[in-house]
Design a protein around this motif. Sequence first.
Motif, short mmCIF file in Angstrom:
data_model
loop_
_atom_site.label_atom_id
_atom_site.label_comp_id
_atom_site.label_asym_id
_atom_site.label_seq_id
_atom_site.Cartn_x
_atom_site.Cartn_y
_atom_site.Cartn_z
N UNK A 252 8.32 -15.15 1.91
CA UNK A 252 7.42 -15.02 0.77
C UNK A 252 8.20 -14.97 -0.54
N UNK A 253 7.66 -15.60 -1.56
CA UNK A 253 8.27 -15.58 -2.89
C UNK A 253 7.78 -14.41 -3.72
N UNK A 254 6.61 -13.88 -3.39
CA UNK A 254 6.04 -12.76 -4.13
C UNK A 254 5.10 -12.01 -3.20
N UNK A 255 4.77 -10.78 -3.59
CA UNK A 255 3.93 -9.91 -2.77
C UNK A 255 2.68 -9.53 -3.55
N UNK A 256 1.56 -9.46 -2.85
CA UNK A 256 0.28 -9.08 -3.45
C UNK A 256 -0.15 -7.76 -2.86
N UNK A 257 -0.28 -6.75 -3.72
CA UNK A 257 -0.56 -5.40 -3.25
C UNK A 257 -1.93 -4.94 -3.71
N UNK A 258 -2.86 -4.85 -2.76
CA UNK A 258 -4.15 -4.24 -3.01
C UNK A 258 -4.12 -2.77 -2.65
N UNK A 259 -4.96 -1.99 -3.29
CA UNK A 259 -4.93 -0.53 -3.13
C UNK A 259 -5.80 -0.11 -1.93
N UNK A 260 -5.39 -0.53 -0.75
CA UNK A 260 -6.13 -0.22 0.47
C UNK A 260 -6.05 1.28 0.74
N UNK A 261 -7.18 1.89 1.11
CA UNK A 261 -7.17 3.33 1.38
C UNK A 261 -8.36 3.71 2.23
N UNK A 262 -8.32 4.89 2.78
CA UNK A 262 -9.48 5.49 3.44
C UNK A 262 -10.12 6.47 2.46
N UNK A 263 -9.32 7.43 2.00
CA UNK A 263 -9.76 8.28 0.89
C UNK A 263 -9.55 7.50 -0.40
N UNK A 264 -10.54 7.47 -1.28
CA UNK A 264 -10.35 6.76 -2.56
C UNK A 264 -9.15 7.32 -3.32
N UNK A 265 -8.37 6.44 -3.90
CA UNK A 265 -7.15 6.83 -4.60
C UNK A 265 -7.44 7.21 -6.05
N UNK A 266 -6.59 8.06 -6.60
CA UNK A 266 -6.64 8.39 -8.02
C UNK A 266 -5.74 7.42 -8.78
N UNK A 267 -5.88 7.42 -10.10
CA UNK A 267 -5.03 6.56 -10.92
C UNK A 267 -3.55 6.86 -10.69
N UNK A 268 -3.20 8.14 -10.68
CA UNK A 268 -1.80 8.51 -10.52
C UNK A 268 -1.27 8.10 -9.14
N UNK A 269 -2.11 8.20 -8.13
CA UNK A 269 -1.68 7.78 -6.79
C UNK A 269 -1.41 6.28 -6.75
N UNK A 270 -2.24 5.51 -7.42
CA UNK A 270 -2.05 4.05 -7.45
C UNK A 270 -0.77 3.70 -8.21
N UNK A 271 -0.57 4.31 -9.35
CA UNK A 271 0.67 4.02 -10.10
C UNK A 271 1.88 4.43 -9.27
N UNK A 272 1.80 5.55 -8.58
CA UNK A 272 2.89 5.99 -7.73
C UNK A 272 3.15 5.03 -6.58
N UNK A 273 2.08 4.48 -6.00
CA UNK A 273 2.25 3.49 -4.94
C UNK A 273 3.04 2.29 -5.43
N UNK A 274 2.65 1.75 -6.56
CA UNK A 274 3.36 0.58 -7.08
C UNK A 274 4.80 0.92 -7.46
N UNK A 275 5.02 2.11 -8.00
CA UNK A 275 6.40 2.51 -8.34
C UNK A 275 7.26 2.59 -7.10
N UNK A 276 6.73 3.17 -6.02
CA UNK A 276 7.50 3.29 -4.78
C UNK A 276 7.79 1.93 -4.17
N UNK A 277 6.79 1.06 -4.15
CA UNK A 277 6.97 -0.24 -3.51
C UNK A 277 7.91 -1.13 -4.31
#
Length: 301
Positions: free
Chosen positions: A99-124
């Motif tokens: 793959x040349x690039x990755x597409x990250x959707x915010x898949x979850x069971x419990x709905x995520x908060x804004x900070x959790x989403x930003x943290x996910x992208x920072x970690x990945x």
Amino acid sequence: MPLLGPLVVYPPTPRTVDGDVAEEALAALVDRAVDAGVDGIAVLGSTGGAAYLDRARRRRVVEVAAEAVAGRVPLVAGVGATTTEAVIAHSDDAVAAGADALLLGTVSYLPLTDDEVVGLFADVTRAVDRPVWAYHNPTTTRFSFTVETLLRVAALPGVGGVKDRGIDAAELRARAARLLADAPTTVEVGFSGDLLGVEGLLAGARTWHTGLASVLPGPYVALARAGAAGDRAEVDRLLDAVRPVVELALAHGGPRVVHAIGEILGLGTGRLPAPLLPPAHEVVTRLEQMIPELVGTTAAP
């Protein structure tokens, strides 16, 4: 240098009766779209049914697509999962598979908060060595990006682009204006939607992301070219041709309709994974009436 062009298409994942990846059919879908003039292939998105595939099959999808693309256009791989650990594992697999690039959707069971989403992208983005596109898909993920949160994500090192959306043309244009003005210039702004996404191109966005285009690449290539050129009149003319099909997709589920169109065209898209069912007989009948004329009259030269 930008990675993605005006039209990135999202093919379905054909399956065998045992649930394995139907590799020849997937490769043919990818090759057909590239030959038609699309600017990128994105596997394992919503149309690709990533949520219904285990890790090994997801990796195999990327491997097959990478071989079929053969470097002719960029290949994007969806890596969404419910935990950061799983996202990074899928990302590592996708990178290894080509793959040349990755597409990250915010898949979850419990709905995520804004900070959790930003943290996910920072970690990945810290963990992988390919650019990551942020995928805004509130219908599936139950997380709705505000423009402010999307800009927080876009500011992270390693984010290559955003795949945004709007509820209507006015909202889409407003979001595009904010993102184009305030996101880093290295971040490519794109919009999804089999009908509405072309408004992003007309508003100055870089990319239109669409699932229906994977089985109807000719009409969509023509649309994307008109949109990228800012030709409103030609976009409206071409939209009139695809609108009835898109309306069926919106009413009955895009992946269901994409699979059905693939079968009508003899592309071997196969059945959806259980418990998903194909569209009702009357919907398929309407598609059978629409598709031959659509492909014959609006395909790009």
